[in-house]
Design a protein around this motif. Structure first.
Motif, PDB file in Angstrom:
ATOM      1  N   SER A 168     129.209 -10.194 -88.430  1.00  0.00           N
ATOM      2  CA  SER A 168     128.584  -9.402 -87.277  1.00  0.00           C
ATOM      3  C   SER A 168     127.614  -8.387 -88.175  1.00  0.00           C
ATOM      4  O   SER A 168     127.766  -8.250 -89.331  1.00  0.00           O
ATOM      5  CB  SER A 168     129.485  -8.833 -86.413  1.00  0.00           C
ATOM      6  N   GLY A 223     126.145  -4.348 -87.814  1.00  0.00           N
ATOM      7  CA  GLY A 223     126.514  -2.997 -87.161  1.00  0.00           C
ATOM      8  C   GLY A 223     125.157  -2.377 -86.977  1.00  0.00           C
ATOM      9  O   GLY A 223     124.504  -2.229 -87.684  1.00  0.00           O
ATOM     10  N   SER A 224     125.505  -1.403 -86.024  1.00  0.00           N
ATOM     11  CA  SER A 224     124.446  -0.258 -85.688  1.00  0.00           C
ATOM     12  C   SER A 224     124.504   0.599 -86.677  1.00  0.00           C
ATOM     13  O   SER A 224     125.342   0.787 -87.565  1.00  0.00           O
ATOM     14  CB  SER A 224     124.486   0.107 -84.346  1.00  0.00           C
ATOM     15  N   THR A 225     123.140   1.575 -86.975  1.00  0.00           N
ATOM     16  CA  THR A 225     123.209   3.038 -87.820  1.00  0.00           C
ATOM     17  C   THR A 225     122.923   3.966 -86.739  1.00  0.00           C
ATOM     18  O   THR A 225     122.633   3.845 -85.645  1.00  0.00           O
ATOM     19  CB  THR A 225     122.290   2.633 -88.745  1.00  0.00           C
ATOM     20  N   VAL A 258     132.997  -4.753 -94.929  1.00  0.00           N
ATOM     21  CA  VAL A 258     131.655  -4.506 -94.535  1.00  0.00           C
ATOM     22  C   VAL A 258     131.091  -3.761 -95.777  1.00  0.00           C
ATOM     23  O   VAL A 258     131.240  -2.936 -96.159  1.00  0.00           O
ATOM     24  CB  VAL A 258     131.822  -3.352 -93.354  1.00  0.00           C
ATOM     25  N   LYS A 294     127.177  -2.575 -96.869  1.00  0.00           N
ATOM     26  CA  LYS A 294     125.912  -2.016 -96.169  1.00  0.00           C
ATOM     27  C   LYS A 294     124.955  -2.325 -97.460  1.00  0.00           C
ATOM     28  O   LYS A 294     124.903  -2.053 -98.691  1.00  0.00           O
ATOM     29  CB  LYS A 294     126.203  -0.553 -96.352  1.00  0.00           C
TER      30      LYS A 294
END
Length: 291
Positions: free
Chosen positions: A201, A203-205, A263, A265
């Motif tokens: 998935s 993710g938003s920031t 996760v 980034k």
């Protein structure tokens, strides 16, 4: 499809780690003013991308020692986490001194027992137990080791050019998938031996969010040479959204690498970051926010 030179895989990862009992912090050793200091480690938001930390030292009231060197001692990291300079520590106040973390030792066991070795201009030194109230060192250690594991399977980056989105209030990023990173595998795997990673998935920031009409990709095998489109819209349109942004262009990607999830980034390059800021300002203005 080329891998962007300036947007390589960022070593900023939230890894799933096992629970271990932290080792007991060492007792303070040393004499004089250095031994009377209170020590801690922390991390500011603008250090997330680079993985830097701050040493925080508090001197006793009524003293003003001058510190010249601070070094982190922690079994989870190799040598090299050092601050040097010449700074007065005002009595009763806390001073933050930035430092770049040394290499993570991914085979290290236990919860760590951080300490700071401090030297003052009067010649006194001390080894001080360091508080880590926010669990910075454990988090960064997990981040770096999962990043190394992911890098042994695949290299990720973002194209420097921001494309128009399918709707007027959106824009499109392209995630570019490359071969395993040269030199990856210090966490126990050689480059190319872990098989393909899977993008679980996105993710938003603080700056970017998912558009419900153009959902983010899920459960996509990441094959070198391929690309994955990620449509974004502004997460907020207040006046401070861009002006105060620090981590809004670090895109969180939940990965599965050979059965281990974490996760990663991925950072936008300076060129892409500027385009994202311009897009957020333009879209928010078109929606009636701002001048």
């Amino acid at each position: 499809m080329r891998l962007p030179r300036l947007a390589a895989l960022s070593a900023v990862v939230l890894a799933a780690t096992g629970c271990t009992s932290p080792a007991q912090a060492p007792a303070a050793t040393g004499t004089g003013p250095a031994a009377a200091l209170v020590a801690a480690v922390d991390q500011f938001r603008d250090q997330y991308a680079g993985g830097g930390i701050v040493f925080q030292l508090t001197a006793a009231a009524g003293t003003d020692p001058t510190v010249t060197r601070v070094e982190l001692i922690d079994t989870r990291f190799g040598p090299g986490t050092v601050w040097t300079g010449n700074t007065v520590l005002p009595g009763g106040q806390t001073k933050s001194l930035p430092a770049a973390l040394g290499p993570a030792l991914c085979g290290a066991e236990g919860g760590g027992s951080p300490a700071l070795r401090v030297a003052l201009t009067d010649g006194t030194t001390a080894l001080l137990p360091a508080q880590d109230q926010h669990g910075v060192l454990a988090r960064v250690h997990g981040e770096r080791c999962f990043a190394d594991r992911a890098g042994a399977a695949v290299t990720l980056g973002l194209e420097d050019a921001l494309a128009p989105g399918p709707f007027p209030d959106t824009a499109a990023l392209e995630l570019v998938v490359g071969p395993p990173a040269v030199g990856a595998g210090a966490a126990g795997s050689s480059p190319g031996t872990l098989g393909p990673a899977v993008l679980r998935s996105v993710g938003s920031t603080t700056l970017l969010a998912e558009d419900s009409c153009a959902p983010w990709p899920r459960d996509v095998p990441l094959v070198p040479g391929s690309g994955v489109a990620i449509v974004v819209r502004p997460a907020r349109c207040d006046p401070h959204a861009v002006a105060e942004d620090k981590v809004g262009t670090l895109i969180p990607l939940a990965l599965d690498v050979a059965g281990q999830e974490g996760v990663v980034k991925v950072a936008a390059s300076p060129a892409l970051r500027g385009q994202l800021y311009d897009a957020v300002i333009r879209i928010c203005r078109d929606l009636g926010f701002g001048p």
